[in-house]
Write a protein that holds these residues in place. Structure first.
Motif, PDB file in Angstrom:
ATOM      1  N   ARG A 243       0.446   3.601   7.537  1.00  0.00           N
ATOM      2  CA  ARG A 243       1.731   3.258   8.202  1.00  0.00           C
ATOM      3  C   ARG A 243       2.948   4.192   7.577  1.00  0.00           C
ATOM      4  NH1 ARG A 243       3.868  -2.697   8.968  1.00  0.00           N
ATOM      5  NH2 ARG A 243       5.302  -1.324   9.780  1.00  0.00           N
ATOM      6  N   PHE A 244       2.802   4.541   6.466  1.00  0.00           N
ATOM      7  CA  PHE A 244       4.024   5.269   5.853  1.00  0.00           C
ATOM      8  C   PHE A 244       3.327   6.528   5.157  1.00  0.00           C
ATOM      9  CE2 PHE A 244       4.878   0.840   4.993  1.00  0.00           C
ATOM     10  CZ  PHE A 244       6.078   0.679   5.603  1.00  0.00           C
ATOM     11  N   THR A 245       4.288   7.668   5.680  1.00  0.00           N
ATOM     12  CA  THR A 245       3.831   8.813   5.178  1.00  0.00           C
ATOM     13  C   THR A 245       4.881   9.940   4.482  1.00  0.00           C
ATOM     14  OG1 THR A 245       4.322   9.900   7.177  1.00  0.00           O
ATOM     15  CG2 THR A 245       2.220   9.263   7.088  1.00  0.00           C
ATOM     16  N   GLY A 246       4.746  10.926   3.892  1.00  0.00           N
ATOM     17  CA  GLY A 246       5.745  11.825   3.040  1.00  0.00           C
ATOM     18  C   GLY A 246       6.289  10.985   1.925  1.00  0.00           C
ATOM     19  N   ASN A 247       7.863  10.919   1.883  1.00  0.00           N
ATOM     20  CA  ASN A 247       8.362  10.537   0.659  1.00  0.00           C
ATOM     21  C   ASN A 247       8.404   8.960   0.710  1.00  0.00           C
ATOM     22  OD1 ASN A 247       9.260  12.917  -0.190  1.00  0.00           O
ATOM     23  ND2 ASN A 247      11.338  12.808   1.020  1.00  0.00           N
ATOM     24  N   LYS A 248       7.989   8.333   1.896  1.00  0.00           N
ATOM     25  CA  LYS A 248       7.960   6.936   1.900  1.00  0.00           C
ATOM     26  C   LYS A 248       6.614   6.413   1.246  1.00  0.00           C
ATOM     27  CE  LYS A 248      10.561   5.831   6.234  1.00  0.00           C
ATOM     28  NZ  LYS A 248      10.740   5.448   7.503  1.00  0.00           N
ATOM     29  N   ALA A 249       5.327   7.295   1.534  1.00  0.00           N
ATOM     30  CA  ALA A 249       4.130   6.881   0.952  1.00  0.00           C
ATOM     31  C   ALA A 249       4.334   6.996  -0.584  1.00  0.00           C
ATOM     32  CB  ALA A 249       3.180   8.168   1.341  1.00  0.00           C
ATOM     33  N   PHE A 250       4.948   8.044  -1.108  1.00  0.00           N
ATOM     34  CA  PHE A 250       5.129   8.025  -2.717  1.00  0.00           C
ATOM     35  C   PHE A 250       6.216   6.888  -3.127  1.00  0.00           C
ATOM     36  CE2 PHE A 250       4.442  12.460  -1.972  1.00  0.00           C
ATOM     37  CZ  PHE A 250       3.582  12.662  -2.875  1.00  0.00           C
ATOM     38  N   ALA A 251       6.912   6.368  -2.340  1.00  0.00           N
ATOM     39  CA  ALA A 251       7.677   5.147  -2.640  1.00  0.00           C
ATOM     40  C   ALA A 251       6.962   3.987  -2.594  1.00  0.00           C
ATOM     41  CB  ALA A 251       8.902   4.902  -1.847  1.00  0.00           C
ATOM     42  N   VAL A 252       5.851   3.913  -1.789  1.00  0.00           N
ATOM     43  CA  VAL A 252       5.029   2.630  -1.406  1.00  0.00           C
ATOM     44  C   VAL A 252       4.049   2.843  -2.842  1.00  0.00           C
ATOM     45  CG1 VAL A 252       3.055   1.648  -0.146  1.00  0.00           C
ATOM     46  CG2 VAL A 252       5.282   2.460   1.077  1.00  0.00           C
ATOM     47  N   TYR A 253       3.606   3.817  -3.279  1.00  0.00           N
ATOM     48  CA  TYR A 253       2.409   4.107  -4.212  1.00  0.00           C
ATOM     49  C   TYR A 253       3.221   3.698  -5.491  1.00  0.00           C
ATOM     50  CZ  TYR A 253      -0.144   6.298  -7.833  1.00  0.00           C
ATOM     51  OH  TYR A 253      -1.068   6.608  -8.942  1.00  0.00           O
ATOM     52  N   GLY A 254       4.672   4.111  -5.579  1.00  0.00           N
ATOM     53  CA  GLY A 254       5.369   3.742  -6.891  1.00  0.00           C
ATOM     54  C   GLY A 254       5.488   2.012  -7.273  1.00  0.00           C
ATOM     55  N   VAL A 255       5.840   1.412  -5.959  1.00  0.00           N
ATOM     56  CA  VAL A 255       6.037   0.042  -5.737  1.00  0.00           C
ATOM     57  C   VAL A 255       4.703  -0.685  -6.105  1.00  0.00           C
ATOM     58  CG1 VAL A 255       6.527  -1.928  -4.357  1.00  0.00           C
ATOM     59  CG2 VAL A 255       7.916   0.095  -4.524  1.00  0.00           C
ATOM     60  N   LEU A 256       3.452  -0.313  -5.622  1.00  0.00           N
ATOM     61  CA  LEU A 256       2.373  -0.694  -5.790  1.00  0.00           C
ATOM     62  C   LEU A 256       1.909  -0.797  -7.012  1.00  0.00           C
ATOM     63  CD1 LEU A 256       0.350   0.145  -2.595  1.00  0.00           C
ATOM     64  CD2 LEU A 256       1.206  -2.299  -3.180  1.00  0.00           C
ATOM     65  N   ALA A 257       2.199   0.393  -7.577  1.00  0.00           N
ATOM     66  CA  ALA A 257       1.834   0.539  -9.027  1.00  0.00           C
ATOM     67  C   ALA A 257       2.355  -0.060 -10.031  1.00  0.00           C
ATOM     68  CB  ALA A 257       1.740   2.116  -9.402  1.00  0.00           C
ATOM     69  N   ALA A 258       3.660  -0.306  -9.768  1.00  0.00           N
ATOM     70  CA  ALA A 258       4.662  -0.949 -10.554  1.00  0.00           C
ATOM     71  C   ALA A 258       4.310  -2.589 -10.495  1.00  0.00           C
ATOM     72  CB  ALA A 258       6.176  -0.776 -10.298  1.00  0.00           C
ATOM     73  N   VAL A 259       4.128  -3.213  -9.432  1.00  0.00           N
ATOM     74  CA  VAL A 259       3.667  -4.463  -9.329  1.00  0.00           C
ATOM     75  C   VAL A 259       2.389  -4.708  -9.828  1.00  0.00           C
ATOM     76  CG1 VAL A 259       3.036  -6.300  -7.346  1.00  0.00           C
ATOM     77  CG2 VAL A 259       4.850  -4.669  -7.148  1.00  0.00           C
ATOM     78  N   PHE A 260       1.414  -3.934  -9.934  1.00  0.00           N
ATOM     79  CA  PHE A 260       0.271  -4.220 -10.498  1.00  0.00           C
ATOM     80  C   PHE A 260       0.271  -4.021 -11.928  1.00  0.00           C
ATOM     81  CE2 PHE A 260      -3.738  -2.050 -12.278  1.00  0.00           C
ATOM     82  CZ  PHE A 260      -4.665  -3.269 -12.018  1.00  0.00           C
ATOM     83  N   ILE A 261       1.129  -3.096 -12.541  1.00  0.00           N
ATOM     84  CA  ILE A 261       1.269  -2.999 -13.812  1.00  0.00           C
ATOM     85  C   ILE A 261       2.141  -4.077 -14.551  1.00  0.00           C
ATOM     86  CG2 ILE A 261       2.432  -1.585 -15.834  1.00  0.00           C
ATOM     87  CD1 ILE A 261       2.033   0.814 -14.222  1.00  0.00           C
ATOM     88  N   LEU A 262       3.069  -4.803 -13.750  1.00  0.00           N
ATOM     89  CA  LEU A 262       3.733  -5.887 -14.177  1.00  0.00           C
ATOM     90  C   LEU A 262       2.617  -7.095 -14.133  1.00  0.00           C
ATOM     91  CD1 LEU A 262       7.293  -5.326 -12.389  1.00  0.00           C
ATOM     92  CD2 LEU A 262       6.922  -5.496 -14.826  1.00  0.00           C
ATOM     93  N   VAL A 263       1.985  -7.294 -13.140  1.00  0.00           N
ATOM     94  CA  VAL A 263       1.017  -8.583 -12.944  1.00  0.00           C
ATOM     95  C   VAL A 263       0.058  -8.254 -14.156  1.00  0.00           C
ATOM     96  CG1 VAL A 263      -0.747  -9.394 -11.910  1.00  0.00           C
ATOM     97  CG2 VAL A 263       1.225  -8.613 -10.488  1.00  0.00           C
ATOM     98  N   TRP A 264      -0.243  -7.030 -14.609  1.00  0.00           N
ATOM     99  CA  TRP A 264      -1.120  -6.915 -15.614  1.00  0.00           C
ATOM    100  C   TRP A 264      -0.778  -7.514 -16.847  1.00  0.00           C
ATOM    101  CZ3 TRP A 264      -1.373  -2.773 -19.491  1.00  0.00           C
ATOM    102  CH2 TRP A 264      -2.556  -2.739 -20.169  1.00  0.00           C
ATOM    103  N   ILE A 265       0.606  -6.959 -17.202  1.00  0.00           N
ATOM    104  CA  ILE A 265       1.047  -7.141 -18.331  1.00  0.00           C
ATOM    105  C   ILE A 265       1.661  -8.775 -18.523  1.00  0.00           C
ATOM    106  CG2 ILE A 265       3.550  -7.057 -19.787  1.00  0.00           C
ATOM    107  CD1 ILE A 265       3.466  -4.293 -18.648  1.00  0.00           C
TER     108      ILE A 265
END
Length: 641
Positions: A339-361
């Motif tokens: 659904r999201f491409t370009g800069n939005k895709a990078f933002a989505v990746y950053g959010v998903l990665a951040a949420v996953f890391i926070l859940v892991w911690i």
């Protein structure tokens, strides 16, 4: 098409999911397993406020000062008996000697004294060493080859024994406590640290092996040991860390205590560990706290004791949970990145990665639960990289498709120049100086009446092909086909200073190239089908004109365009008419003949019209050279703004 795209996306997502799930199923070996261990090391490291050591755990160091005063190893066992007796008589809760005494000593009297001490003080713990097979028959097991017990001459009872095996991971780091091992009789022998931790725990929280439940318990609390009876160790001190107000176990030199410099009653009510604390004694290991500075074995045992007393046992999520996490992140990211491409895709990746890391911690901080990190994170990253690459390739394909389509309207050289310039063809109009050609077939209606529709289309296509090639050969832009006519622009979208000359040369080429077709039409259908051409130069509004949302056409509008159309309508078969403005710009380059003033529709006054008969002689002789020069001039031109 959309369904096929989603099928491909789903298949790739499934492939990524299976790939990382398969690697995850291989266990903690390999590079990724070490990465997982290092990440867990980082999250388990404690802040200074949480590193306060248990004040009832004290160390007596067999350090270099003791070796200097008492001699090199091995020491007479009478020294150990003497120090143990001093500590036990002073009220030490438990005394552990982290020195292997597997063989009888050189002095039987010293062994006898040690045996008497062991019998007198049941709270003395001696080490047992399990020697494992170099090659284990089954993964996840610890198969024993031999066991080194204290020498029989020392007379240690079963309750005074604990194993001191400290197992290292593949990277040589000690991260786990092997809480118990089965001896040669099939009985479970607790670890050195388990024996000592029980002296600091009340009866309701004793650490025991339950044969009935096949597990280790701290009171009613189940201890989550793995198949090797190992649990993660919390570390409270840095390697060789001296005691301070904040951290560090209270440690004193063996010689200082034995000589009375440190009174024995200093250890009243404490668990005391006596062990090597000098580099030459070869009892030091890497820990998660440092990749270079090793920690002595006696320090490691102290940290293990405190971990057991604290009762905070970290657990690892089951493989099912980890597989589910990989699947969830893979397909969630697949859907989002579609659904999201370009800069939005990078933002989505950053959010998903951040949420996953926070859940892991947070799962570790709140629940002491470790979910696997590397495999789900790499699955997420793989989907992201695949998404970026696939969207890039799709954009390249679309760009190529648009380029090919646009290449049907303008020469390929013009397309390449526009792409290389990096400038956008803006929506809306720009005022540009251009030349416009209108071409129309004379005699088309009589021909249509004599031929079958298929034949009409064939002849029309041949004529239009001649027009198109002539326009492209001279770097013009094919604007549109108008029934049996053609409109072309020179000077846009690429600026061409000599666009009037290019337009006239294109018209002459159309006339030359159509001669054979005209002759054939006359011979076969008896109708002389010929061109009528009008050329005008001047300002016009050029750009993408039409509906912003539905349909846009790249075209030119204005009086310059209208006059070119009027000239074409006044041209006789085979005649090329140019305006006064065009004539002024190409004067001397072509053979022309004045038609005089002609009254055209839309103009109040008659306009001066000139017919182009051919190229001037000097230009005819150098036609090829001129054409190359003109094309080079065009390629050096800039994109109009």
């Amino acid at each position: 098409m959309l369904r096929r795209k989603w099928l491909i996306t789903t298949a790739l997502g499934l492939l990524i999911c299976l790939f990382w799930s398969f690697l995850s199923s291989l266990g903690t070996g390999g590079t990724l397993g070490l990465v997982e261990s290092v990440l867990q090391d980082k999250i388990m490291q404690k802040a200074d406020a949480d590193r306060a050591p248990n004040v009832n755990i004290k160390l007596i160091k067999i350090d270099q000062a003791s070796l200097d005063n008492l001699g090199q190893f091995p020491w007479d066992r009478g020294l150990y008996a003497q120090l143990i007796s001093m500590l036990a008589d002073a009220g030490a809760k438990a005394i552990a000697l982290d020195v292997v005494l597997a063989e009888p000593g050189n002095d039987p009297e010293s062994d006898k004294l040690m045996a008497e001490t062991m019998k007198k003080y049941p709270n003395v713990i001696l080490p047992v060493v399990f020697n494992f097979k170099a090659r284990q028959d089954e993964a996840g097991e610890l198969e024993t080859e031999s066991i080194s017990y204290p020498a029989e001459t020392i007379g240690a009872g079963p309750e005074q024994l604990g194993h001191i095996n400290v197992l290292q991971d593949k990277d040589g780091t000690v991260r786990k406590l092997t809480i118990g091992l089965k001896d040669d009789k099939g009985q479970v022998m607790p670890a050195f640290s388990v024996k000592l931790a029980n002296y600091l725990l009340d009866q309701e929280h004793q650490i025991v092996w339950s044969e009935e439940k096949k597990g280790w318990y701290r009171g009613e609390q189940w201890i989550p040991a793995d198949s090797r009876n190992q649990i993660a160790t919390e570390f409270y001190t840095e390697p060789r860390e001296e005691m301070s107000l904040a951290t560090g176990y209270d440690s004193q030199s063996f010689f200082d205590v034995l000589s009375g410099n440190i009174p024995a009653d200093y250890y009243q009510g404490d668990v005391v560990l006596i062990g090597p604390f000098a580099p030459g004694l070869q009892d030091e290991y890497l820990t998660p706290l440092s990749t270079t500075l090793k920690m002595y074995g006696v320090e490691i045992h102290a940290n293990m004791i405190q971990s057991l007393v604290a009762g905070k046992f970290s657990t690892k999520a089951s493989p099912v949970v980890n597989y589910a996490l990989i699947i969830l992140l893979t397909f969630l990211s697949t859907i989002l990145f579609e659904r999201f491409t370009g800069n939005k895709a990078f933002a989505v990746y950053g959010v998903l990665a951040a949420v996953f890391i926070l859940v892991w911690i947070e799962l570790y901080q709140l629940k002491s639960l470790f979910i696997t990190f590397t495999y789900p994170f790499l699955a997420l990253t793989t989907v992201f990289i695949w998404s970026v690459v696939s969207h890039y390739l799709a954009e390249r394909r679309e760009r190529s498709r648009v380029t090919n389509i646009f290449g049907r309207f303008v020469p390929r050289t013009v397309v390449d120049e526009m792409l290389a310039s990096g400038e956008e063809v803006t929506v809306g109009g720009q005022r540009r100086d251009i030349s416009v050609i209108f071409v129309d077939i004379r005699g088309f209606t009589p021909m249509s009446e004599k031929l079958e529709p298929e034949q009409v289309i064939q002849v029309l296509n041949e004529y239009l092909d001649i027009c198109t090639k002539a326009v492209f050969n001279w770097n013009g832009t094919l604007d549109k086909f108008i029934g049996d006519g053609v409109m072309a622009i020179f000077g846009a979208p690429i600026t061409q200073p000599n666009h009037p000359e290019l337009a006239v040369r294109a018209a002459l080429e159309m006339k030359r190239q159509s001669a054979e077709l005209e002759e054939r039409c006359l011979r076969e259908i008896g109708v002389p089908v010929r061109f009528g051409v009008g050329v005008n130069s001047g300002p016009a509004v050029v750009g993408n004109i039409g509906s912003q949302m539905l349909r846009l056409d790249y075209t030119a509008i204005g009086d310059t365009v209208n006059l070119a159309a009027r000239l074409e309508s006044n041209a006789k078969p085979g005649q090329i008419l140019i305006s006064e403005e065009t004539l002024a710009r190409v004067k001397g380059k072509f053979i022309t003949q004045s038609i005089g003033e002609v009254k055209v529709k839309g103009k109040e006054r008659p306009v001066l019209v000139t017919e182009v008969l051919g190229e001037a002689e000097e230009h005819t002789q150098t036609e090829t050279t001129n054409k190359e020069a003109i094309m080079n001039d065009q390629l050096r031109g800039r994109v109009g703004t």
